[in-house]
Scaffold this active site. Structure first.
Site, PDB file in Angstrom:
ATOM      1  N   ASP A 114     -27.680 -13.241   2.206  1.00 29.07           N
ATOM      2  CA  ASP A 114     -26.849 -12.590   3.226  1.00 29.07           C
ATOM      3  C   ASP A 114     -27.549 -12.631   4.591  1.00 29.07           C
ATOM      4  O   ASP A 114     -26.972 -12.214   5.605  1.00 29.07           O
ATOM      5  CB  ASP A 114     -26.454 -11.170   2.820  1.00 29.07           C
ATOM      6  CG  ASP A 114     -27.631 -10.227   2.700  1.00 29.07           C
ATOM      7  OD1 ASP A 114     -28.791 -10.687   2.813  1.00 29.07           O
ATOM      8  OD2 ASP A 114     -27.413  -9.019   2.482  1.00 29.07           O
ATOM      9  N   SER A 115     -28.772 -13.187   4.628  1.00 31.05           N
ATOM     10  CA  SER A 115     -29.414 -13.500   5.917  1.00 31.05           C
ATOM     11  C   SER A 115     -28.531 -14.448   6.720  1.00 31.05           C
ATOM     12  O   SER A 115     -28.708 -14.596   7.934  1.00 31.05           O
ATOM     13  CB  SER A 115     -30.795 -14.123   5.688  1.00 31.05           C
ATOM     14  OG  SER A 115     -30.731 -15.157   4.728  1.00 31.05           O
TER      15      SER A 115
ATOM     16  N   ASP B 156     -25.889 -14.178  -2.979  1.00 29.56           N
ATOM     17  CA  ASP B 156     -26.362 -12.841  -2.605  1.00 29.56           C
ATOM     18  C   ASP B 156     -25.154 -11.928  -2.393  1.00 29.56           C
ATOM     19  O   ASP B 156     -24.340 -12.180  -1.489  1.00 29.56           O
ATOM     20  CB  ASP B 156     -27.160 -12.979  -1.300  1.00 29.56           C
ATOM     21  CG  ASP B 156     -28.173 -11.881  -1.113  1.00 29.56           C
ATOM     22  OD1 ASP B 156     -28.315 -11.028  -2.006  1.00 29.56           O
ATOM     23  OD2 ASP B 156     -28.850 -11.907  -0.056  1.00 29.56           O
TER      24      ASP B 156
ATOM     25  N   GLU C 184     -29.449  -5.858  -4.044  1.00 31.97           N
ATOM     26  CA  GLU C 184     -30.581  -5.056  -3.584  1.00 31.97           C
ATOM     27  C   GLU C 184     -30.578  -3.678  -4.232  1.00 31.97           C
ATOM     28  O   GLU C 184     -29.507  -3.119  -4.503  1.00 31.97           O
ATOM     29  CB  GLU C 184     -30.516  -4.895  -2.054  1.00 31.97           C
ATOM     30  CG  GLU C 184     -30.629  -6.209  -1.296  1.00 31.97           C
ATOM     31  CD  GLU C 184     -30.601  -6.030   0.223  1.00 31.97           C
ATOM     32  OE1 GLU C 184     -30.595  -4.873   0.708  1.00 31.97           O
ATOM     33  OE2 GLU C 184     -30.580  -7.061   0.920  1.00 31.97           O
TER      34      GLU C 184
ATOM     35  N   LYS D 287     -27.561 -12.072  -6.713  1.00 27.07           N
ATOM     36  CA  LYS D 287     -28.667 -11.177  -6.367  1.00 27.07           C
ATOM     37  C   LYS D 287     -28.080  -9.920  -5.753  1.00 27.07           C
ATOM     38  O   LYS D 287     -27.066  -9.990  -5.045  1.00 27.07           O
ATOM     39  CB  LYS D 287     -29.614 -11.847  -5.364  1.00 27.07           C
ATOM     40  CG  LYS D 287     -30.734 -10.927  -4.872  1.00 27.07           C
ATOM     41  CD  LYS D 287     -31.782 -11.674  -4.090  1.00 27.07           C
ATOM     42  CE  LYS D 287     -31.502 -11.796  -2.609  1.00 27.07           C
ATOM     43  NZ  LYS D 287     -31.337 -10.508  -1.892  1.00 27.07           N
TER      44      LYS D 287
ATOM     45  N   GLU E 272     -39.851  -7.938  -1.332  1.00 23.61           N
ATOM     46  CA  GLU E 272     -39.902  -8.251   0.099  1.00 23.61           C
ATOM     47  C   GLU E 272     -40.764  -7.252   0.862  1.00 23.61           C
ATOM     48  O   GLU E 272     -40.567  -6.026   0.759  1.00 23.61           O
ATOM     49  CB  GLU E 272     -38.473  -8.269   0.689  1.00 23.61           C
ATOM     50  CG  GLU E 272     -38.480  -8.566   2.193  1.00 23.61           C
ATOM     51  CD  GLU E 272     -37.122  -8.957   2.773  1.00 23.61           C
ATOM     52  OE1 GLU E 272     -36.154  -9.107   1.992  1.00 23.61           O
ATOM     53  OE2 GLU E 272     -37.045  -9.119   4.003  1.00 23.61           O
TER      54      GLU E 272
HETATM   55  O1  KIV Z   1     -30.719 -12.834   2.370  1.00 26.39           O
HETATM   56  C1  KIV Z   1     -31.803 -13.389   2.187  1.00 26.39           C
HETATM   57  O2  KIV Z   1     -32.099 -14.462   2.742  1.00 26.39           O
HETATM   58  C2  KIV Z   1     -32.754 -12.746   1.292  1.00 26.39           C
HETATM   59  C3  KIV Z   1     -34.143 -13.303   1.256  1.00 26.39           C
HETATM   60  C4  KIV Z   1     -34.899 -12.805   2.397  1.00 26.39           C
HETATM   61  C5  KIV Z   1     -34.803 -13.027  -0.030  1.00 26.39           C
HETATM   62  O3  KIV Z   1     -32.423 -11.794   0.662  1.00 26.39           O
END
Ligand code: KIV
Length: 292
Positions: free
Chosen positions: A57-58, A96, A128, A126, A195
């Protein structure tokens, strides 16, 4: 003569599986993971031999230009995940789950996790959070969808954490992080991102759980490493976290290429003869006759 160039075929690697992921930890072989949000990056990562690609989600920050990761939606994540899946055939692909796609209810979490698998060809998802997400992880895994956890600096909780700051720096916070890692393993997560936590804590967690840990700003003692690809390539110019190693400065390379292009067009150096399609003199004469 055609000047079209065709890339040489590159032999395809075996598909990375969850089992192979776990076995790499058992053999003490470091796991490699990077982010991608588009087809060409996924293709290059896959051909370079990366173990896993995270459609993170970056995306919100490095690709869409938002201040943090909170605004990106499930639809946007799916759109980019599909492009990544078209480019990468061997790496383990992880979608994510964005902010608010899994926090409201377990039903919604399940539905959105399922969309990554069904509609975007991801292999896993993934999410959080620690103990507060254990039931959600259990439900998604129960539906046959592998889940990667994410502990430490969890950017979707940026307001609660008070900014992008390292986590687990006190003994009590460290104990809680270790417990969270054990709870997520017990809930069925197949791996964990750690992280921005102290290196010795990440190393201790990696030894105490049997699923692989993938570190970002968490030192060399993790079972694998991940970075945001735009940071590694120097494509995100706003800021670079301390834990990033830059392997290129593509922002500068792009800016230079664009400047040269603009200059070439303005000075009529581009297009040159070799960039031009021709027709025979006979056809040209016929055209002139017909349009007199
Ligand atoms: O969203 C992302 O790129 C991440 C990484 C920093 C692990 O969660």
């Amino acid at each position: 003569m055609s000047t079209t160039t065709i890339a040489p075929a590159i032999a395809q690697r075996k598909k990375m599986t969850m089992l192979a992921f776990r076995q790499k930890k058992e053999r003490g072989e470091p796991l490699t993971m990077l982010t991608a949000y588009d087809y060409p990056t996924a293709l290059a990562l896959d051909q370079a031999g990366i173990d896993s690609i995270l459609v993170g989600d970056s995306l919100a920050m490095v690709e869409l230009g938002y201040e943090n990761t909170l605004p990106v939606t499930m639809e946007e994540m799916l759109h980019h995940a599909r492009a990544v899946a078209r480019g990468a055939k061997s790496a383990l692909l992880i979608g994510d789950l964005p902010f608010m796609s899994y926090q409201v209810s377990i039903e919604e979490a399940l539905r959105n996790a399922g969309r990554f698998i069904q509609q975007a060809n991801m292999d896993a998802v993934k999410l959080e959070g620690g103990r507060e997400r254990a039931e959600t992880v259990r439900a998604i895994v129960g539906a046959g969808i592998p889940v990667m956890g994410h502990l430490g600096l969890t950017p979707q909780s940026i307001h609660q954490l008070g900014g992008f700051r390292p986590q687990g720096k006190t003994a009590s916070a460290a104990v809680r992080l270790l417990e969270d890692a054990q709870i997520l393993e017990e809930a069925g997560a197949f791996a964990l991102v750690l992280e921005s936590i102290p290196a010795r804590l990440a190393s201790a967690i990696s030894k105490k759980i049997s699923i692989p840990t993938i570190g970002i700003g968490a030192g060399a003692g993790c079972d694998g490493q991940v970075l945001v690809t735009h940071d590694l390539l120097g494509l995100f110019e706003r800021f670079t976290p301390k834990f990033v190693k830059r392997y290129a400065n593509l922002h500068e390379t792009m800016r230079k290429a664009f400047t040269e292009y603009i200059d070439d067009v303005e000075t009529k150096k581009f297009p040159a003869l070799e960039h031009t399609v021709e027709m025979t003199d006979a056809e040209w004469d016929a055209f002139l006759n017909e349009t007199k």
